[in-house]
Design a protein around this motif. Structure first.
Motif, PDB file in Angstrom:
ATOM      1  N   LYS A 255       0.824  -1.222   0.000  1.00 31.45           N
ATOM      2  CA  LYS A 255       0.000   0.000   0.000  1.00 31.45           C
ATOM      3  C   LYS A 255       0.853   1.267   0.000  1.00 31.45           C
ATOM      4  O   LYS A 255       0.326   2.380  -0.126  1.00 31.45           O
ATOM      5  N   GLY A 256       2.152   1.093   0.217  1.00 33.42           N
ATOM      6  CA  GLY A 256       3.034   2.267   0.214  1.00 33.42           C
ATOM      7  C   GLY A 256       3.128   2.973   1.552  1.00 33.42           C
ATOM      8  O   GLY A 256       3.549   4.127   1.615  1.00 33.42           O
ATOM      9  N   PHE A 257       2.754   2.274   2.637  1.00 29.69           N
ATOM     10  CA  PHE A 257       2.904   2.875   3.968  1.00 29.69           C
ATOM     11  C   PHE A 257       4.281   2.574   4.553  1.00 29.69           C
ATOM     12  O   PHE A 257       4.670   3.123   5.564  1.00 29.69           O
TER      13      PHE A 257
ATOM     14  N   ILE B 198       6.990   7.525   1.106  1.00 26.22           N
ATOM     15  CA  ILE B 198       5.679   7.171   1.681  1.00 26.22           C
ATOM     16  C   ILE B 198       4.683   8.325   1.518  1.00 26.22           C
ATOM     17  O   ILE B 198       4.977   9.463   1.898  1.00 26.22           O
TER      18      ILE B 198
END
Lengths: 592, 126
Positions: free
Chosen positions: A253-255, A260
């Motif tokens: 999810k790119g967290f 980020i």
């Protein structure tokens, strides 16, 4: 749209009682009924009410089913979900016999959940569930609206203190690390939960792993670290598995990873498995272990925030501490500090165990009294026996007696009565517990777990354990109590790390409050009957009817006698199991 | 799929909230918790009681009302007057509404819960 959610506990306790099978049965029954699009089954983390598992909760009704077994799922679905009739026999019932739910149960009523907010509510293996409960919004807010200094200030203002036991202000620790000028810094999650009977951190990681990942990313941004490590003991396989799943999902999810939320901030997390040494809960020993060296503590200063992992500034926080961070960022420091006492803000998670009716995991605002925890939330002592003491802080803590039960819990108040908060283990003892034996149990643990680096801890705890062992075997010497006190105070004063400095606490506090029990052991008696070597079972020839029941139950056939004639116990062969005492219907078997 | 920025994250969270709203409502109740029992006997289901139940959940969620629990109930035995809804408020007498449809759900919530004025129409009195 789903009209009902069936939440089934997927924590370690309930899984060991086959809650996975219950989930399968629910899914199968729902498929057979053709209502897959209306009823959702969710495998959650721990509900906390572990003593009554497996637990199933039906929403929106908020109906709580306890002790659910394989085969019950179809009945719950048919009766409750389809016909709308609760399955009475599986409902949790109060003392009045009436069904209760989380809003009416004593166990839940006095709790307030911040760190455990999502445990028992979300599926820990689905990031979508975490997001649905405002997950990663705190990270988004931090990266878009706050400076690293601002994050540290918010945490400092909230009054959050380290929940691993030290109670050091988290915001201050973050700010100290932030101020270090170094290109490489690290943030570490200490998940090396080692207190016997404690499972707070394990439950958070099993039930809400993303909250810890989110908090670590926030912490990384605040202190200027782009690398995080979770140090977790290998004996927590479920927590490790869920952490791995969560890290993978967060990366997708790119967290976690590069850039980020398009903020330019990079942050990644790795997992390091520990071998389960208690001393590795101490931050410098933990860092040594991560670096591949023996898990031994080192002298402080330098503190890890200045010189930690690989010699770089490192911030080490415990799991529960991290679990509080996202909520503080979202709701604000003022909200968080509106709970708790003047010096200790927020809540504390405790693993409630021992001779209490409701064992499990609880979270209460700081300032809640021990009496409320044991008698309201815990439901009092099993079988109505008398309360004797409660041990807080695990093997590093001390016993607290009846006279201090109304002490509001926080770091300072527990220290003032010679115990400690610790990480949250709480073991309740009743009149049938032997305090010398209990002290021996904890000393056996700490002397076994001593890393051996410093002499007072390595040798001193061993000598203390030997004295306690003698006492429990009826071989005590007149000056044993004084020797224990002398040794204990010496070890406290001269040990290198917290393990040694606190190891004598259970012994010193039990001597303080239960000195007469130590004296009785020196004189060869144990009032509780727990120390088998001091115990002798005999049969009163006047009361004995010669029914032979005791002889038939004795596992080593050491009871002899003719039918309708008084029986005799052969003391040489007796293993003091107490079976004869338990079965005698005429109170003829005596324990002395 | 990767979330690219804070705005996207907020949108995603808002979408996913719909999936967990049943749990969020139950988890956030405080103070007196009231109950709405929706009759789900066979006759009621045929007359749309499932839609009524869904509507209650949706309206409470939309209006942020968190102290009401919507409970699936069995047949109320009033077969001639489906769908039956019983409102149990703390320290008050139960009120039973009959012939409830989705439009009437909004009216119950607006008058009975928000204004605190139980409706006079479609009441079932013994």
């Amino acid at each position: 749209m789903y009209t009902a959610h069936i939440l089934v506990c997927g924590g370690t306790g309930c899984l060991s009682q086959k809650s996975e099978k219950i989930i399968e049965e629910f899914n199968q029954a729902i498929t057979e009924k053709g209502i897959v699009d209306r009823i959702k089954v969710v495998k959650t983390g721990c509900f906390g009410f572990c003593g009554a598992g497996p637990i199933v909760k039906i929403l929106p009704d908020n109906t709580l089913y306890v002790y659910v077994k394989e085969g019950d799922a179809a009945e719950i679905l048919n009766e409750h979900i389809i016909k709308g009739n609760r399955v009475e026999r599986l409902l949790y019932k109060g003392e009045d016999g009436k069904p209760q739910d989380e809003n009416t149960m004593h166990f839940y009523k006095k709790q307030f959940r911040i760190a455990l907010r999502n445990c028992g509510m979300i599926d820990p293996e689905k990031i979508e569930d975490y997001l649905g409960f405002d997950g990663y919004l705190a990270l988004g807010k931090v990266l878009n609206e706050l400076t690293p200094e601002g994050v540290c200030k918010t945490i400092l203002d909230s009054g959050l203190r380290g929940r691993g036991g030290g109670g050091f202000p988290t915001g201050l620790k973050w700010d100290l690390t932030r101020k270090q000028v170094n290109e490489q810094k690290y943030i570490i999650c200490n998940a090396d939960e080692g207190d016997p009977g404690a499972f707070m951190d394990r439950s958070i990681l099993e039930g809400d792993p993303h909250s810890v990942l989110e908090a670590m990313a926030i912490g990384g941004y605040a202190i200027g670290a782009n690398k995080g490590l979770i140090y977790i003991r290998a004996e927590y396989p479920l927590a490790i598995n869920r952490l791995r799943i969560a890290i993978k999902q967060a990366k997708e999810k790119g967290f976690l990873g590069e850039n980020i939320l398009n903020s330019g901030f990079n942050f990644d997390i790795d997992i390091r498995l520990g071998a389960g040494a208690f001393v590795c809960g101490e931050e410098t020993a933990l860092i040594n272990s991560v670096e591949g060296r023996r898990g031994e503590p080192t002298k402080k200063p330098p503190f890890p925030s200045v010189e930690g992992l690989w010699g770089k500034p490192t911030c080490v926080n415990n799991v529960e501490t991290y679990a509080n961070i996202p909520v503080i960022i979202r709701e604000g420091a003022d909200w968080f500090k509106s709970y708790g006492t003047e010096k200790c803000k927020g809540t504390k998670v405790f693993a409630l165990a021992g001779k209490v009716n409701n064992i499990g995991l609880i979270e209460v605002p700081m300032g809640t009294t021990l009496r409320e925890i044991i008698f309201d939330i815990g439901g009092g002592i099993i079988d109505g026996k008398a309360f004797k003491a409660v041990q807080t802080g695990g093997p590093s803590g001390g016993v607290i007696t009846e006279q201090h039960l109304d002490t509001p819990i926080d770091y300072e108040s527990l220290q003032a009565i010679n115990s400690i908060m610790g990480s949250g283990g709480m073991i309740v003892m009743d009149e049938s517990n032997c305090m010398v034996s209990m002290a021996k149990f904890f000393l056996e643990f700490t002397q076994d777990e001593s890393c051996g680096k410093c002499t007072p801890c390595r040798i001193g705890t061993k000598r203390m354990y030997e004295i306690l062992d003698r006492l429990c075997k009826g071989q005590g010497k007149p000056d044993d109590i004084e020797r224990l006190e002398e040794l204990g105070n010496m070890i406290k004063d001269s040990s290198l790390c917290g393990l040694g400095q606190t190891a004598p606490n259970p012994v010193l506090s039990t001597i303080r409050f239960f000195r007469e029990e130590y004296e009785e052991h020196i004189n060869g008696t144990c009032r509780s009957g727990e120390c088998k070597d001091l115990l002798k079972y005999t049969i009163d020839p006047i009361k004995c009817k010669g029914c032979t029941l005791c002889a038939r139950k004795c596992p080593v056939t050491c009871i002899s006698g003719e039918r309708r004639r008084p029986h005799i116990i052969d003391q040489e062969s007796c293993i003091k199991c107490g079976a004869c005492f338990d079965v005698c219907n005429f109170d003829a078997v005596m324990m002395a | 799929m990767r979330v690219n920025n804070y705005e996207e994250l907020k949108d995603l969270v808002a979408d996913l909230k719909l999936d967990v709203q049943l749990r969020e409502l139950a988890g956030n109740a405080s103070g007196d918790v009231h109950e709405i029992l929706v009759g789900l006997g066979e006759n009621s289901i045929e007359n749309g009681s499932c839609k009524v139940l869904e509507k209650f959940l949706q309206v409470f969620s939309d209006k942020g009302i968190k102290n009401v629990r919507v409970i699936r109930h069995g047949d109320f035995g009033k077969l001639h007057k489906p769908t039956v809804v019983q409102v149990n408020e703390a320290d008050k007498e139960s009120v039973t509404y009959v012939d409830v449809d989705e439009a009437f759900v909004e009216k119950i919530v607006e008058h009975h819960f928000i204004k605190g004025e139980p409706l006079g129409e479609r009441r079932f009195e013994l």
